[in-house]
Design a protein around this motif. Structure first.
Motif, PDB file in Angstrom:
ATOM      1  N   GLY A 176       0.817  -1.217   0.000  1.00  0.00           N
ATOM      2  CA  GLY A 176       0.000   0.000   0.000  1.00  0.00           C
ATOM      3  C   GLY A 176       0.842   1.254   0.000  1.00  0.00           C
ATOM      4  N   TRP A 177       0.512   2.197  -0.872  1.00  0.00           N
ATOM      5  CA  TRP A 177       1.225   3.474  -0.901  1.00  0.00           C
ATOM      6  C   TRP A 177       0.963   4.246   0.385  1.00  0.00           C
ATOM      7  CZ3 TRP A 177       4.922   4.258  -4.247  1.00  0.00           C
ATOM      8  CH2 TRP A 177       4.888   3.611  -5.485  1.00  0.00           C
ATOM      9  N   GLN A 178       1.956   4.993   0.836  1.00  0.00           N
ATOM     10  CA  GLN A 178       1.808   5.781   2.056  1.00  0.00           C
ATOM     11  C   GLN A 178       0.656   6.766   1.947  1.00  0.00           C
ATOM     12  OE1 GLN A 178       2.886   5.647   5.047  1.00  0.00           O
ATOM     13  NE2 GLN A 178       2.062   7.610   5.748  1.00  0.00           N
ATOM     14  N   GLY A 179       0.400   7.298   0.764  1.00  0.00           N
ATOM     15  CA  GLY A 179      -0.663   8.280   0.586  1.00  0.00           C
ATOM     16  C   GLY A 179      -2.029   7.778   1.001  1.00  0.00           C
ATOM     17  N   ALA A 180      -2.223   6.470   0.989  1.00  0.00           N
ATOM     18  CA  ALA A 180      -3.516   5.906   1.381  1.00  0.00           C
ATOM     19  C   ALA A 180      -3.796   6.134   2.863  1.00  0.00           C
ATOM     20  CB  ALA A 180      -3.558   4.418   1.067  1.00  0.00           C
ATOM     21  N   TYR A 181      -2.744   6.396   3.650  1.00  0.00           N
ATOM     22  CA  TYR A 181      -2.894   6.587   5.089  1.00  0.00           C
ATOM     23  C   TYR A 181      -2.897   8.066   5.467  1.00  0.00           C
ATOM     24  CZ  TYR A 181      -1.454   1.697   4.913  1.00  0.00           C
ATOM     25  OH  TYR A 181      -1.366   0.354   4.621  1.00  0.00           O
ATOM     26  N   ASP A 182      -2.689   8.945   4.481  1.00  0.00           N
ATOM     27  CA  ASP A 182      -2.539  10.365   4.759  1.00  0.00           C
ATOM     28  C   ASP A 182      -3.855  11.106   4.542  1.00  0.00           C
ATOM     29  OD1 ASP A 182       0.148   9.884   5.164  1.00  0.00           O
ATOM     30  OD2 ASP A 182       0.729  10.424   3.122  1.00  0.00           O
ATOM     31  N   SER A 183      -3.968  12.276   5.147  1.00  0.00           N
ATOM     32  CA  SER A 183      -5.070  13.166   4.842  1.00  0.00           C
ATOM     33  C   SER A 183      -4.856  13.752   3.442  1.00  0.00           C
ATOM     34  CB  SER A 183      -5.154  14.289   5.873  1.00  0.00           C
ATOM     35  OG  SER A 183      -3.961  15.063   5.835  1.00  0.00           O
ATOM     36  N   ASN A 234       1.571   8.428  -3.788  1.00  0.00           N
ATOM     37  CA  ASN A 234       0.622   7.411  -4.222  1.00  0.00           C
ATOM     38  C   ASN A 234       1.073   6.675  -5.476  1.00  0.00           C
ATOM     39  OD1 ASN A 234      -1.788   7.665  -2.359  1.00  0.00           O
ATOM     40  ND2 ASN A 234      -1.657   9.788  -3.068  1.00  0.00           N
ATOM     41  N   SER A 235       2.304   6.906  -5.910  1.00  0.00           N
ATOM     42  CA  SER A 235       2.773   6.296  -7.153  1.00  0.00           C
ATOM     43  C   SER A 235       4.279   6.488  -7.276  1.00  0.00           C
ATOM     44  CB  SER A 235       2.090   6.942  -8.361  1.00  0.00           C
ATOM     45  OG  SER A 235       2.474   8.309  -8.470  1.00  0.00           O
ATOM     46  N   GLU A 240       4.904  -7.291  -2.813  1.00  0.00           N
ATOM     47  CA  GLU A 240       5.657  -6.343  -2.002  1.00  0.00           C
ATOM     48  C   GLU A 240       7.061  -6.144  -2.565  1.00  0.00           C
ATOM     49  OE1 GLU A 240       6.556  -5.439   2.727  1.00  0.00           O
ATOM     50  OE2 GLU A 240       5.366  -7.192   2.141  1.00  0.00           O
ATOM     51  N   ILE A 241       7.692  -7.227  -2.995  1.00  0.00           N
ATOM     52  CA  ILE A 241       9.007  -7.121  -3.630  1.00  0.00           C
ATOM     53  C   ILE A 241       8.921  -6.235  -4.857  1.00  0.00           C
ATOM     54  CG2 ILE A 241      10.762  -8.398  -4.925  1.00  0.00           C
ATOM     55  CD1 ILE A 241      10.216 -10.770  -3.019  1.00  0.00           C
ATOM     56  N   ASP A 242       7.875  -6.447  -5.663  1.00  0.00           N
ATOM     57  CA  ASP A 242       7.744  -5.667  -6.890  1.00  0.00           C
ATOM     58  C   ASP A 242       7.510  -4.194  -6.582  1.00  0.00           C
ATOM     59  OD1 ASP A 242       7.538  -5.796  -9.870  1.00  0.00           O
ATOM     60  OD2 ASP A 242       5.575  -4.905  -9.445  1.00  0.00           O
ATOM     61  N   ALA A 262      14.568   6.640   0.584  1.00  0.00           N
ATOM     62  CA  ALA A 262      13.221   6.172   0.889  1.00  0.00           C
ATOM     63  C   ALA A 262      13.231   5.205   2.053  1.00  0.00           C
ATOM     64  CB  ALA A 262      12.593   5.493  -0.338  1.00  0.00           C
ATOM     65  N   TRP A 263      12.083   5.108   2.728  1.00  0.00           N
ATOM     66  CA  TRP A 263      11.891   4.077   3.744  1.00  0.00           C
ATOM     67  C   TRP A 263      10.478   3.557   3.638  1.00  0.00           C
ATOM     68  CZ3 TRP A 263       8.970   4.425   8.519  1.00  0.00           C
ATOM     69  CH2 TRP A 263       8.388   5.661   8.762  1.00  0.00           C
ATOM     70  N   CYS A 264      10.287   2.336   4.087  1.00  0.00           N
ATOM     71  CA  CYS A 264       8.964   1.728   4.023  1.00  0.00           C
ATOM     72  C   CYS A 264       8.826   0.697   5.126  1.00  0.00           C
ATOM     73  CB  CYS A 264       8.725   1.078   2.663  1.00  0.00           C
ATOM     74  SG  CYS A 264       9.690  -0.433   2.377  1.00  0.00           S
ATOM     75  N   VAL A 265       7.583   0.376   5.474  1.00  0.00           N
ATOM     76  CA  VAL A 265       7.289  -0.698   6.414  1.00  0.00           C
ATOM     77  C   VAL A 265       7.128  -1.988   5.620  1.00  0.00           C
ATOM     78  CG1 VAL A 265       5.558  -1.637   7.990  1.00  0.00           C
ATOM     79  CG2 VAL A 265       6.222   0.764   8.166  1.00  0.00           C
ATOM     80  N   VAL A 266       7.871  -3.015   5.988  1.00  0.00           N
ATOM     81  CA  VAL A 266       7.712  -4.319   5.336  1.00  0.00           C
ATOM     82  C   VAL A 266       6.675  -5.130   6.107  1.00  0.00           C
ATOM     83  CG1 VAL A 266       9.927  -4.442   4.160  1.00  0.00           C
ATOM     84  CG2 VAL A 266       9.795  -5.120   6.548  1.00  0.00           C
ATOM     85  N   ARG A 267       5.780  -5.815   5.358  1.00  0.00           N
ATOM     86  CA  ARG A 267       4.652  -6.506   5.965  1.00  0.00           C
ATOM     87  C   ARG A 267       4.743  -8.023   5.844  1.00  0.00           C
ATOM     88  NH1 ARG A 267      -0.019  -3.893   6.596  1.00  0.00           N
ATOM     89  NH2 ARG A 267      -0.376  -5.647   7.999  1.00  0.00           N
ATOM     90  N   GLY A 268       5.225  -8.536   4.713  1.00  0.00           N
ATOM     91  CA  GLY A 268       5.329  -9.975   4.534  1.00  0.00           C
ATOM     92  C   GLY A 268       4.010 -10.676   4.300  1.00  0.00           C
TER      93      GLY A 268
END
Length: 242
Positions: A52-59, A68-69, A101-103, A89-95
């Motif tokens: 999921g893109w970070q923008g989905a969690y933002d106002s 978002n892209s 997620e790799i892609d 960049a940084w991101c949360v890995v979910r597994g």
């Protein structure tokens, strides 16, 4: 091969979400950093949570800051570069959906133009929820897709947290640098104690250590004094040679 010492000489601000800053655009944020924090030479933007893109969690009231892209990542890279700032960049890995997620992460790194990707590995809801097999598939898969990209690992080095998410047994061989979270105010510790505890755990692991220092006030806490940030930075650089 990636340069394991990529972060040497870099003072990086980690950007989380539009609501964590007062600015309304990338350019405004970059200009303020150049004016008021001139020693910062890189910004690390949060791009995604799993697939999921970070923008989905933002106002949505600061659309210029939203991610978002891959094109949004490129905007950040270009605007920051125009102000003399590197973009990491940084991101949360979910597994949860490993191949996707790799892609997602690979596309951000290969097409987005960021200098590195730091993987935020934590346990709990909203963080890594896969099993050890998923962790290994994700770690190895990312290294295979990104042989020339610097991959860092950000994690909680306290107590059993590294073992719970298989930091040493699974992730360690595939990453280039370690970014332990040293959120001393959040942990209710002094900067000296938190950093000493951190380096006593990871300092002998044999990979470059770049501690992630706290610059936020947790919900429900009194505002963290700016002097706490200065103290932590001084201890990290002068005592531990970060």
């Amino acid at each position: 091969m990636p340069n394991p010492s990529l972060f040497d000489g870099r003072l990086t601000m980690m950007y989380w979400t539009p609501r964590s800053v007062a600015e309304t655009s990338i350019a405004e944020l970059a200009d303020n950093l150049r004016s008021y924090a001139p020693w910062i030479n890189a910004v690390m933007i949060k791009t995604n949570n799993g697939i999921g893109w970070q923008g989905a969690y933002d106002s949505t009231n600061k659309p210029n800051l939203a991610i978002n892209s891959v094109e949004d990542v490129q905007r950040w890279v270009n605007v920051l570069a125009s102000r003399g700032l590197e973009c990491h960049a940084w991101c949360v890995v979910r597994g949860t959906v490993v191949s996707q997620e790799i892609d997602r992460i690979a596309r951000i790194c290969l097409d987005g133009g960021v200098k590195s990707m730091v993987l935020d590995l934590e346990e709990g809801e909203g963080y890594f929820t896969g099993d050890q097999n998923a962790a290994r598939a994700l770690a190895v898969g990312l290294r295979e897709r990104l042989p020339d990209t610097h991959l860092g690992l950000m994690f909680d080095a306290r107590g059993q947290h590294p073992q719970t998410v298989w930091v040493q047994s699974v992730w360690f061989p595939e990453v280039d640098s370690l970014h332990p979270m040293v959120y001393h105010y959040h942990f209710c510790q002094t900067a000296q104690a938190a950093l000493q505890n951190c380096y006593s755990v990871v300092g002998s692991w044999g990979k470059p250590v770049y501690p992630a220092l706290e610059a936020y006030t947790p919900d429900g806490y009194p505002r963290m004094p700016e002097s706490e940030m200065v103290t932590a930075a001084n201890v990290a650089t002068q005592t531990h040679r970060a």
